[in-house]
Design a protein around this motif. Structure first.
Motif, PDB file in Angstrom:
ATOM      1  N   TRP A   1       0.825  -1.211   0.000  1.00 39.72           N
ATOM      2  CA  TRP A   1       0.000   0.000   0.000  1.00 39.72           C
ATOM      3  C   TRP A   1       0.859   1.261   0.000  1.00 39.72           C
ATOM      4  O   TRP A   1       0.482   2.270  -0.585  1.00 39.72           O
ATOM      5  CB  TRP A   1      -0.951   0.008   1.195  1.00 39.72           C
ATOM      6  CG  TRP A   1      -0.291   0.247   2.530  1.00 39.72           C
ATOM      7  CD1 TRP A   1       0.119  -0.697   3.418  1.00 39.72           C
ATOM      8  CD2 TRP A   1       0.046   1.506   3.110  1.00 39.72           C
ATOM      9  NE1 TRP A   1       0.692  -0.112   4.515  1.00 39.72           N
ATOM     10  CE2 TRP A   1       0.653   1.244   4.355  1.00 39.72           C
ATOM     11  CE3 TRP A   1      -0.104   2.840   2.697  1.00 39.72           C
ATOM     12  CZ2 TRP A   1       1.118   2.254   5.196  1.00 39.72           C
ATOM     13  CZ3 TRP A   1       0.345   3.849   3.531  1.00 39.72           C
ATOM     14  CH2 TRP A   1       0.953   3.559   4.768  1.00 39.72           C
TER      15      TRP A   1
ATOM     16  N   LEU B   1      -5.485   8.684  -9.171  1.00 38.85           N
ATOM     17  CA  LEU B   1      -6.517   8.857  -8.155  1.00 38.85           C
ATOM     18  C   LEU B   1      -7.014   7.506  -7.645  1.00 38.85           C
ATOM     19  O   LEU B   1      -7.246   7.326  -6.439  1.00 38.85           O
ATOM     20  CB  LEU B   1      -7.691   9.668  -8.728  1.00 38.85           C
ATOM     21  CG  LEU B   1      -7.408  11.148  -8.993  1.00 38.85           C
ATOM     22  CD1 LEU B   1      -8.588  11.784  -9.725  1.00 38.85           C
ATOM     23  CD2 LEU B   1      -7.147  11.896  -7.670  1.00 38.85           C
ATOM     24  N   ARG B   2      -7.154   6.561  -8.555  1.00 38.19           N
ATOM     25  CA  ARG B   2      -7.594   5.214  -8.151  1.00 38.19           C
ATOM     26  C   ARG B   2      -6.550   4.539  -7.264  1.00 38.19           C
ATOM     27  O   ARG B   2      -6.889   3.869  -6.279  1.00 38.19           O
ATOM     28  CB  ARG B   2      -7.856   4.360  -9.403  1.00 38.19           C
ATOM     29  CG  ARG B   2      -8.267   2.918  -9.088  1.00 38.19           C
ATOM     30  CD  ARG B   2      -9.588   2.882  -8.341  1.00 38.19           C
ATOM     31  NE  ARG B   2      -9.983   1.535  -7.986  1.00 38.19           N
ATOM     32  CZ  ARG B   2      -9.627   0.914  -6.860  1.00 38.19           C
ATOM     33  NH1 ARG B   2      -8.843   1.537  -5.997  1.00 38.19           N
ATOM     34  NH2 ARG B   2     -10.045  -0.299  -6.608  1.00 38.19           N
TER      35      ARG B   2
ATOM     36  N   TRP C   1      -6.679   6.114  -3.784  1.00 35.26           N
ATOM     37  CA  TRP C   1      -7.868   5.614  -3.097  1.00 35.26           C
ATOM     38  C   TRP C   1      -7.651   4.188  -2.608  1.00 35.26           C
ATOM     39  O   TRP C   1      -7.998   3.839  -1.481  1.00 35.26           O
ATOM     40  CB  TRP C   1      -9.058   5.682  -4.052  1.00 35.26           C
ATOM     41  CG  TRP C   1     -10.344   5.150  -3.500  1.00 35.26           C
ATOM     42  CD1 TRP C   1     -10.917   3.931  -3.737  1.00 35.26           C
ATOM     43  CD2 TRP C   1     -11.240   5.827  -2.593  1.00 35.26           C
ATOM     44  NE1 TRP C   1     -12.092   3.788  -3.059  1.00 35.26           N
ATOM     45  CE2 TRP C   1     -12.328   4.949  -2.350  1.00 35.26           C
ATOM     46  CE3 TRP C   1     -11.228   7.083  -1.991  1.00 35.26           C
ATOM     47  CZ2 TRP C   1     -13.384   5.295  -1.524  1.00 35.26           C
ATOM     48  CZ3 TRP C   1     -12.283   7.419  -1.155  1.00 35.26           C
ATOM     49  CH2 TRP C   1     -13.339   6.538  -0.929  1.00 35.26           C
ATOM     50  N   GLN C   2      -7.053   3.365  -3.450  1.00 28.64           N
ATOM     51  CA  GLN C   2      -6.774   1.974  -3.088  1.00 28.64           C
ATOM     52  C   GLN C   2      -5.785   1.901  -1.928  1.00 28.64           C
ATOM     53  O   GLN C   2      -5.971   1.114  -0.990  1.00 28.64           O
ATOM     54  CB  GLN C   2      -6.210   1.232  -4.313  1.00 28.64           C
ATOM     55  CG  GLN C   2      -5.828  -0.221  -4.038  1.00 28.64           C
ATOM     56  CD  GLN C   2      -5.250  -0.877  -5.266  1.00 28.64           C
ATOM     57  OE1 GLN C   2      -5.639  -0.570  -6.388  1.00 28.64           O
ATOM     58  NE2 GLN C   2      -4.313  -1.786  -5.071  1.00 28.64           N
TER      59      GLN C   2
ATOM     60  N   LEU D   1      -5.216   4.038   0.399  1.00 24.78           N
ATOM     61  CA  LEU D   1      -5.788   4.552   1.650  1.00 24.78           C
ATOM     62  C   LEU D   1      -6.935   3.702   2.150  1.00 24.78           C
ATOM     63  O   LEU D   1      -7.631   4.067   3.109  1.00 24.78           O
ATOM     64  CB  LEU D   1      -6.245   6.007   1.444  1.00 24.78           C
ATOM     65  CG  LEU D   1      -5.124   7.012   1.117  1.00 24.78           C
ATOM     66  CD1 LEU D   1      -5.702   8.396   0.878  1.00 24.78           C
ATOM     67  CD2 LEU D   1      -4.098   7.039   2.244  1.00 24.78           C
TER      68      LEU D   1
ATOM     69  N   GLY E   1      -9.611   2.614   0.282  1.00 21.55           N
ATOM     70  CA  GLY E   1     -10.908   2.906  -0.302  1.00 21.55           C
ATOM     71  C   GLY E   1     -11.540   1.704  -0.975  1.00 21.55           C
ATOM     72  O   GLY E   1     -10.901   0.718  -1.243  1.00 21.55           O
TER      73      GLY E   1
END
Length: 249
Positions: free
Chosen positions: A98, A240-241, A244-245, A247, A249
């Protein structure tokens, strides 16, 4: 062969098409492959499954772009990329996926926003540089090793060079083809190329190879200005994806 559900096979086919389109010249498309597969398996397993598909598709890409690449740009970036792959191998069990995903997303976000906001990016042209090529090549190699997500760092380096669309696409294809062949060694050593993964990858490879031709046709017919807008917006959306992933999301 991996025991995939119907949903898993659909996502694996989508990922394979994305890889093929990338090898045909639409480099940013491949970045969705591992995130898409990560919906049904771990990112590590997804990366191991897709690497053989990448390698097989590289053959189609290298044939398509055998006359369209900039050897000078490759010479400035590949040494750093090889070092990045080595560092990724050495720290494979230390750095969380991550964290790398977040870094890749932030790099791509900053670059794409800068490219979209500045008045006329077409007037900003740089020459290949060993210093910049080594730095961004290192990041591209490292992030490519972790999750096949080396496109944003690579693009940060090469897009300001303002190469013609075919040369840009071909140079990108050659860069990641060499990286992918090198990555086979550490991936095999880490046990990510299991017989089940290789068998599944063999089934997916024809889909990816067919998509190489589609990507090549799109690059040839797409106007150069539109081409750069496409990859910039693609980079923004993917970045952006990834953020988001990363964090959760």
């Amino acid at each position: 062969m991996l025991d995939l559900t119907t949903e898993g096979w659909i996502l694996a086919i989508i990922a394979s098409i994305a890889v093929g389109l990338a090898k045909g010249g639409l480099a940013m498309v491949a970045m969705i492959a591992v995130p898409v597969l990560s919906l049904v398996m771990s990112p590590v397993q997804a990366a191991g499954l897709m690497l053989p598909v990448y390698v097989a598709s590289d053959v189609g890409g290298l044939i398509a772009f055998r006359h369209h690449f900039d050897i000078g740009v490759l010479k400035t970036a590949l040494p750093g990329a090889i070092l990045g792959i080595g560092v990724g191998w050495a720290g494979a069990h230390l750095v969380p996926v991550w964290g790398v995903t977040l870094i890749v997303g932030l790099i791509g976000l900053i670059f794409s926003l800068n490219a979209l906001i500045r008045p006329d990016p077409g007037k900003v042209t740089r020459k290949p540089s060993i210093r910049r090529g080594s730095f961004w090549g290192f990041l591209a190699g490292y992030t490519s090793f972790v999750s096949h997500a080396g496109a944003p760092p690579w693009q940060v380096y090469v897009q300001p060079l303002r190469m013609p669309a075919l040369i840009f696409a071909g140079t990108t294809t050659w860069f990641f083809a060499i990286c992918n062949w090198i990555k086979l060694i550490p991936y095999a050593a880490l046990g990510q190329l299991s017989p089940a993964a290789l068998t599944t990858a063999a089934v997916l490879t024809p889909v990816s190879l067919a998509s190489v031709w589609v990507g090549l046709r799109l690059v040839k017919i797409m106007p150069e200005k539109l081409f750069y807008q496409f990859i910039t917006w693609g980079l923004l959306l993917v970045s952006l994806r990834l953020i988001w992933q990363a964090l959760g999301g």
